[in-house]
Write a protein that holds these residues in place. Structure first.
Motif, mmCIF file in Angstrom:
data_model
loop_
_atom_site.group_PDB
_atom_site.id
_atom_site.type_symbol
_atom_site.label_atom_id
_atom_site.label_comp_id
_atom_site.label_asym_id
_atom_site.label_seq_id
_atom_site.Cartn_x
_atom_site.Cartn_y
_atom_site.Cartn_z
ATOM 1 N N UNK A 22 1.039 -1.490 0.224
ATOM 2 C CA UNK A 22 -0.103 0.342 -0.346
ATOM 3 C C UNK A 22 0.917 1.512 0.039
ATOM 4 N N UNK A 23 2.061 1.271 0.630
ATOM 5 C CA UNK A 23 2.884 2.414 0.914
ATOM 6 C C UNK A 23 3.434 2.957 -0.481
ATOM 7 N N UNK A 24 3.936 1.681 -1.350
ATOM 8 C CA UNK A 24 4.107 2.053 -3.133
ATOM 9 C C UNK A 24 3.282 2.036 -3.320
ATOM 10 N N UNK A 25 1.922 1.866 -3.655
ATOM 11 C CA UNK A 25 1.080 1.928 -4.274
ATOM 12 C C UNK A 25 0.869 3.754 -4.247
ATOM 13 N N UNK A 26 0.202 3.405 -2.873
ATOM 14 C CA UNK A 26 -0.320 4.833 -2.795
ATOM 15 C C UNK A 26 0.739 5.637 -1.536
ATOM 16 N N UNK A 27 2.069 6.804 -2.112
ATOM 17 C CA UNK A 27 3.367 7.326 -1.420
ATOM 18 C C UNK A 27 2.702 7.716 -0.119
ATOM 19 N N UNK A 28 1.354 9.068 -0.311
ATOM 20 C CA UNK A 28 0.954 9.242 1.127
ATOM 21 C C UNK A 28 0.153 8.825 1.811
ATOM 22 N N UNK A 29 -0.393 7.599 1.418
ATOM 23 C CA UNK A 29 -1.283 6.558 2.275
ATOM 24 C C UNK A 29 -0.838 5.282 3.082
ATOM 25 N N UNK A 30 -0.665 5.271 4.255
ATOM 26 C CA UNK A 30 -0.482 4.382 5.619
ATOM 27 C C UNK A 30 -1.300 4.053 6.267
ATOM 28 N N UNK A 31 -1.178 2.341 6.295
ATOM 29 C CA UNK A 31 -1.831 1.750 7.576
ATOM 30 C C UNK A 31 -0.901 1.601 9.203
ATOM 31 N N UNK A 32 -1.729 2.198 9.878
ATOM 32 C CA UNK A 32 -1.448 2.049 10.390
ATOM 33 C C UNK A 32 -2.101 1.220 11.975
ATOM 34 N N UNK A 33 -3.263 0.547 11.483
ATOM 35 C CA UNK A 33 -3.955 -0.243 12.707
ATOM 36 C C UNK A 33 -3.411 -1.510 12.564
ATOM 37 N N UNK A 34 -3.850 -1.932 13.377
ATOM 38 C CA UNK A 34 -3.930 -3.974 13.482
ATOM 39 C C UNK A 34 -5.093 -4.160 12.640
ATOM 40 N N UNK A 35 -4.278 -5.181 11.742
ATOM 41 C CA UNK A 35 -5.248 -6.686 11.658
ATOM 42 C C UNK A 35 -5.766 -7.484 11.803
#
Length: 80
Positions: A22-35
């Protein structure tokens, strides 16, 4: 390649891979929550599936006490 791994090790690798992708495809988007992890028996009891779609919140609820005396024989007979 991995040796002597446990289930949590596989989950950690998969979650890390998804975060990096996700970080590589959408540079300004980070997943911070756990699955979320739901044990098999809990998923079967709540959703009737071992791979529930959690987007809609479609859990099973026991309505036996409500429909037992509803007057509609199809439901009342099924509970009895």
């Amino acid at each position: 390649e991995m040796s002597f791994v446990e289930q949590d090790d596989i989950f950690a690798v998969g979650e890390s891979y998804i975060r990096d992708m996700v970080a590589a495809l959408v540079p300004n988007k980070r997943i911070t929550v756990s699955f979320d992890r739901i044990p098999y028996h809990q998923a079967q009891a709540l959703y009737g599936s071992d791979k529930p779609d959690l987007r809609f919140g479609m859990q099973f609820f026991d309505l036996s006490s409500v429909v037992a005396s509803c007057g509609f024989s199809v439901f009342a007979d099924a509970v009895a």
